[in-house]
Design an enzyme around this catalytic site. Sequence first.
Site, mmCIF file in Angstrom:
data_model
loop_
_atom_site.group_PDB
_atom_site.id
_atom_site.type_symbol
_atom_site.label_atom_id
_atom_site.label_comp_id
_atom_site.label_asym_id
_atom_site.label_seq_id
_atom_site.Cartn_x
_atom_site.Cartn_y
_atom_site.Cartn_z
ATOM 1 N N CYS A 60 -56.415 -7.551 18.230
ATOM 2 C CA CYS A 60 -55.668 -8.396 17.304
ATOM 3 C C CYS A 60 -56.589 -8.754 16.145
ATOM 4 C CB CYS A 60 -55.194 -9.635 18.056
ATOM 5 S SG CYS A 60 -54.262 -10.757 17.033
ATOM 6 N N ASP A 84 -57.055 -8.140 34.729
ATOM 7 C CA ASP A 84 -56.931 -8.907 33.492
ATOM 8 C C ASP A 84 -58.201 -9.714 33.235
ATOM 9 O OD1 ASP A 84 -56.201 -10.412 31.341
ATOM 10 O OD2 ASP A 84 -54.396 -11.286 32.245
#
Length: 397
Positions: free
Chosen positions: A235, A197
């Site tokens: 996004c 991550d």
Amino acid sequence: MCGSSDSDSHDGYLTSDYNSSNSLFSLNNGNSYSSASLDRATFDCQDSDLLGNHKHPMLSTEIPRFISNDALHSPITLNYKRDNDDVTYTSGKINKFMIVLIGLPATGKSTISSHLIQCLKNNPLTNSLRCKVFNAGKIRRQISCATISKPLLLSNTSSEDLFNPKNTDKKEAYARITLQKLFLEINNDDCDVGIFDATNSTIERRKFIFEEVCSFNTDELSTFNLVPIVLQISCFNRDFIKYNIHNKSFNEDYLDKPYELAIKDFAKRLKHYYSQFTPFSMDEFNQIHKYINQHEEIDASLFFFNVINAGIVEPHSLNHSYYPSTCGRQIRDTIMVVENFINHYSQMFGFEYIESVKLFFEKFEDNHEETLTALDSVVNDEFFNDLEELIENNGFA
Ligand SMILES: Nc1ncnc2c1ncn2[C@@H]1O[C@H](COP(=O)(O)OP(=O)(O)OP(=O)(O)O)[C@@H](O)[C@H]1O
Ligand SMILES: O=P(O)(O)OC[C@H]1O[C@](O)(CO)[C@@H](O)[C@@H]1O
């Protein structure tokens, strides 16, 4: 093959000399990359104490219930016992999975990883896989907490700003430590799905990651083979971005900072990332696939999935799977579960998130809290126009 120079690589994708002894994870070398830093990184710093001192009690009630659930944001390990019947092999090594996340800050990488873990846990085909998130930001905080005892040192000078592209080296070091930790836990058989991550926002970083994966897979002393899955989270919706930045101002980096300062700092961080981000593409997929095949001398699996705007944009044309002809059942089953998660993300989690964003802005409009005005004054049209310009200058608009 591993250990040979790839300077003769025709596509120029990999130019560095590469062998298992100069990799992050070298089983032949107990003193692999920065073991002292890694020890410190494994030491859990005061994160939970700091969380107890949360400084925005009034605003935190604005955060929708499911989002404020800390469990969603912390690494999760699922300790199901593995059923050995599930195991499949590549080049005589037991297969495990590595998910390489790609995405700008606050696009939902950590949140969506937690959702994916829930999904793998709930499916009988994958519930024996022990999943773990290796978060570069968390490792950074653990190391810097231990040394400077502050969540994040904010700075007005570019030389001290960790996220300024001038300081790439410092950020790369944290990423390498995180990656090394992932390889170690896989190799110790402590987990079966390692999620890396980090933003992994540049081609150089990704090149490095895949060199390391190949090195791990071809190391004669390692028992395991990592099947790589690239998961890109994007996004583009302005309301989503604004809402996510608001929520980011409550994270561990900003626990000791006033709200407005946190928002301004995160907005600045985002601009730095927009100025250097290159999205993962099919070209890169093909180059990586070619590289793995050359270096591991196998017909290797490689998978690429996308979640765009919380799953409401169909990513089908971008997703890509390469299954080798000899691909085992366990890989096919696991990829099927991941693919199903990607294809149904909006129904499973996305719509609930979008509902929360809507609710937030409805309340936001009736509410003239100073803090909310601060969000509007920083994350406004001018800010978004700047981001768009950075994207254009960066050449991927
Ligand atoms: N799909 C989603 N579902 C629920 N909440 C989301 C989602 N995406 C983003 N969020 C919200 O946005 C915030 C930022 O998301 P998250 O921390 O997962 O992003 P990130 O990409 O991991 O960020 P960073 O790279 O800065 O660590 C979260 O606190 C959460 O409130
Ligand atoms: O090294 P990378 O790929 O930029 O990713 C790690 C960084 O991403 C972030 O999550 C971005 O907000 C930071 O917390 C962390 O330091």
